[in-house]
Design an enzyme around this catalytic site. Structure first.
Site, short mmCIF file in Angstrom:
data_model
loop_
_atom_site.label_atom_id
_atom_site.label_comp_id
_atom_site.label_asym_id
_atom_site.label_seq_id
_atom_site.Cartn_x
_atom_site.Cartn_y
_atom_site.Cartn_z
N SER A 1 -11.40 -6.93 21.50
CA SER A 1 -10.48 -6.63 20.39
C SER A 1 -9.71 -5.35 20.72
O SER A 1 -9.95 -4.71 21.74
CB SER A 1 -11.28 -6.48 19.10
OG SER A 1 -12.24 -5.46 19.26
N SER A 2 -8.78 -5.00 19.87
CA SER A 2 -7.96 -3.79 20.04
C SER A 2 -7.09 -3.82 21.30
O SER A 2 -6.88 -2.80 21.92
CB SER A 2 -8.81 -2.52 20.07
OG SER A 2 -9.62 -2.45 18.96
N CYS B 1 -0.56 10.39 -3.43
CA CYS B 1 -1.57 9.82 -4.31
C CYS B 1 -2.71 10.82 -4.56
O CYS B 1 -2.56 11.72 -5.36
CB CYS B 1 -2.06 8.49 -3.74
SG CYS B 1 -2.71 7.42 -5.01
N HIS C 1 2.62 5.57 -2.68
CA HIS C 1 2.43 5.70 -1.22
C HIS C 1 3.74 5.41 -0.49
O HIS C 1 3.98 4.28 -0.07
CB HIS C 1 1.36 4.71 -0.74
CG HIS C 1 -0.02 5.07 -1.18
ND1 HIS C 1 -0.82 5.94 -0.48
CD2 HIS C 1 -0.74 4.66 -2.24
CE1 HIS C 1 -1.98 6.08 -1.10
NE2 HIS C 1 -1.96 5.29 -2.18
N GLU D 1 4.53 6.10 2.41
CA GLU D 1 4.32 5.79 3.84
C GLU D 1 4.47 4.30 4.15
O GLU D 1 4.79 3.93 5.27
CB GLU D 1 2.96 6.31 4.32
CG GLU D 1 1.71 5.64 3.73
CD GLU D 1 1.21 6.30 2.45
OE1 GLU D 1 2.02 6.96 1.76
OE2 GLU D 1 0.01 6.13 2.14
N1 GLN Z 1 -8.84 8.05 -5.89
C1 GLN Z 1 -7.58 8.17 -6.53
C2 GLN Z 1 -7.38 7.08 -7.57
O1 GLN Z 1 -8.06 6.09 -7.57
C3 GLN Z 1 -6.45 8.19 -5.53
C4 GLN Z 1 -6.25 6.90 -4.81
C5 GLN Z 1 -5.38 7.01 -3.58
O2 GLN Z 1 -5.20 8.10 -3.04
N2 GLN Z 1 -4.88 5.90 -3.11
O3 GLN Z 1 -6.51 7.18 -8.41
#
Ligand code: GLN
Length: 542
Positions: free
Chosen positions: A13-14, A380, A506, A508
């Site tokens: 794998s990888s 987040c 997020h 990203e």
């Molecule tokens: N633990 C946090 C939450 O559930 C942040 C989650 C995260 O960073 N994706 O809201």
């Protein structure tokens, strides 16, 4: 009518199967064909959402809120497409739906078997992925390695697809690895031969073999693989390890794979246009100013846990003509605010995460960034730690916290929404997928995006607690992004700081090498400024 390319992996794998799939997608898309991609994962989990990052690396979230394998991130980044729930199928999903149908009586008392019931369900899901966007080509990656017990039903299903869809509409690509024996200074083909033999036992004869290798692959080796594995000579394609994954589409294109696929499928396509991509790879490989960003996280031992964050940073650095160095800092290791490693960086990024381990170290990193005016970007959980830290400063209490880490805190600045409190199940209880976010004029967020409304992907349970809005705003926190109904805080930033900004979503997941994410570009831009303007952040070590 959609054509299907099935990609399997052999030997170990990888070896870069996901990157190969993404790269095939890119070279076909550059011929103006429409592409979609699907990953078949043989494990029994329904989705990777509840799996530990140590086991599974990053969970990639699609726009429609599916928690999927990180390979989908490669596909989206390389091909500039948006995938959906249907793009990731696991054995867990397949078996649960077959068993559900059986319980409902859909099989009219028949005996339920792997062939044909499970394989039919797999084929239904493959065709479903093709129906959703109706692409010219659907590329399907089978997870794991040929020979794995779990993978057998998937291989059997893709074998049947060639007869079902017709020979001209299906082809098989096998990605293998050529080990190098230092003592005799040679690459070995035997593991590849065995892996192809195993595929043939199932009834699949590969059309193309991609040979990952850390050394140049000689014509002699290619001829040998061609002879023993019964594939055309030009269908043995070396995949020599390169300095950046984004070079792989160019390697495959230059080896002729794109044209071979087009001919094999009798597809009419335009001439390939990879010039912009080529230029991007050239820029990536040309040395420039080095920028060091400290990534303070809970899972830094396993870099795959932050795959998209790492790539998004790299895309933004490229946009600023910088080479990125990430200093991986485990938040558990940060014992004091004046952590030596934090002094050496031009920016600090705090990515997502779950559970209380390492949180106090993240809060210390946020404090260090705020007090020393170092660019800070929170994603987040990184927003949660920024808000917790700022609240501790504002309220003069070390007890301000998120109820995720301290359910009894007197200052629950991050909390569940009231309607979430009744839920006690772990899987599928998060705010997931794309939500709109309205930006406040004249903020760093609005300046970065240059828009009024943006759409970003979420994956979390806890939110900014609205009861604390007024006090934190009075103290200099700007709520620069809100849900359109004003109920949820999506982006926060600090007034008296060059660039300390966090988002509840997020970003990203939406960054591409040729289309970097605006917030990452703004963050890296500020970090570069500190690099150029001198030692604002490189403090003397005590
Ligand atoms: N633990 C946090 C939450 O559930 C942040 C989650 C995260 O960073 N994706 O809201």
């Amino acid at each position: 009518m959609t054509k299907y390319i099935f990609v399997t992996g052999g030997v170990v794998s990888s070896v870069g199967k996901g990157i190969s799939v993404a790269s095939i997608g890119r070279i076909l898309k550059s011929r103006n064909l429409t592409i979609s991609v699907q990953k078949l994962d043989p494990y029994l989990n329904v989705d990777p959402g509840t799996m530990s990052p140590y086991q599974h690396g990053e969970v990639f979230v699609t726009q429609d809120g599916a928690e999927t394998d990180l390979d989908l991130g490669h596909y989206e980044r390389f091909i500039n497409i948006e995938l959906t729930k249907a793009s990731n199928v696991t054995s867990g999903q397949v078996y649960s739906s077959v068993i559900r149908q059986e319980r409902k009586g859909d099989f009219l008392g028949g005996t339920i078997q792997v062939v044909p019931h499970v394989t039919n369900e797999i084929k239904r899901r493959i065709r479903n992925a093709a129906t959703i966007s109706n692409p010219d080509v659907l590329i399907v990656e089978v997870g794991g390695t040929v020979g794995d017990i779990e993978g057998e039903p998937f291989l059997e299903a893709i074998r049947q697809m060639r007869n079902d869809e017709g020979h001209d509409n299906v082809l098989y690509v096998h990605v293998t690895f050529l080990p190098y024996i230092a003592a005799t200074e040679e690459l070995k083909t035997k593991p590849t031969q065995h892996s192809v033999k195993e595929l043939r036992r199932i009834g699949i004869q590969p059309d193309f073999i991609l040979c990952r290798s850390d050394r140049e692959v000689s014509q002699e080796i290619k001829d040998k693989i061609s002879l023993f594995c019964d594939v055309a000579k030009d269908a043995v394609i070396p995949l020599v390890t390169s300095s950046t994954i984004y070079e792989v589409p160019l390697l495959l294109e230059d080896s002729g794979l794109g044209d071979l696929i087009i001919n094999r499928f009798h597809l009419l396509s335009q001439k390939t246009n990879l010039e912009a991509w080529r230029k991007m790879v050239y820029n990536l490989q040309t040395p420039k100013d080095k920028l060091t960003i400290g990534l303070v996280g809970k899972y830094v031992g396993l870099r795959d846990a932050y795959y998209s964050v790492r790539e998004a940073l790299c895309h933004a650095a490229l946009a600023h003509n910088c080479i990125l160095h990430i200093e991986w800092i485990s938040s558990e290791d940060i014992q004091e605010e004046q952590d030596e490693r934090l002094r050496q960086v031009q920016g600090i990024i705090l990515p997502g995460g779950f559970g209380s381990r390492g949180i106090e170290g993240m809060v210390k990193a946020a404090k260090f960034a705020r007090e020393n005016k170092i660019p800070y970007f929170g994603l987040c959980l990184g927003l949660h730690t920024m808000v917790i830290e700022f609240s501790r400063y504002v309220f003069g209490s070390q007890n301000a916290n998120s109820t995720e880490f301290d359910p009894e805190t007197p200052y629950p600045v991050i909390d569940l929404l009231p309607e979430q409190k009744a839920v006690d199940q772990k899987g599928g209880t998060m705010r997931l997928g794309t939500y709109p976010c309205k930006l406040m004029q004249a903020t760093k967020a609005a300046e970065a995006y240059g828009k009024d409304m943006v759409y970003e992907r979420h994956r979390h349970r806890f939110e900014f607690n609205n009861n604390f809005r007024q006090q934190l705003q009075n103290a200099g926190m700007v709520l620069s992004g809100l849900s359109p109904d004003d109920k949820l805080v999506e982006i926060v930033e600090l007034q008296n700081h060059p660039w300390m900004l966090s988002c509840q979503f997020h970003p990203e997941f939406k960054s591409h090498p040729n289309d970097p994410h605006p917030l990452f570009v703004a963050f890296i831009g500020q970090a570069k400024k500190t690099l150029i303007e001198g030692s604002q952040t490189i403090l003397p070590i005590k």
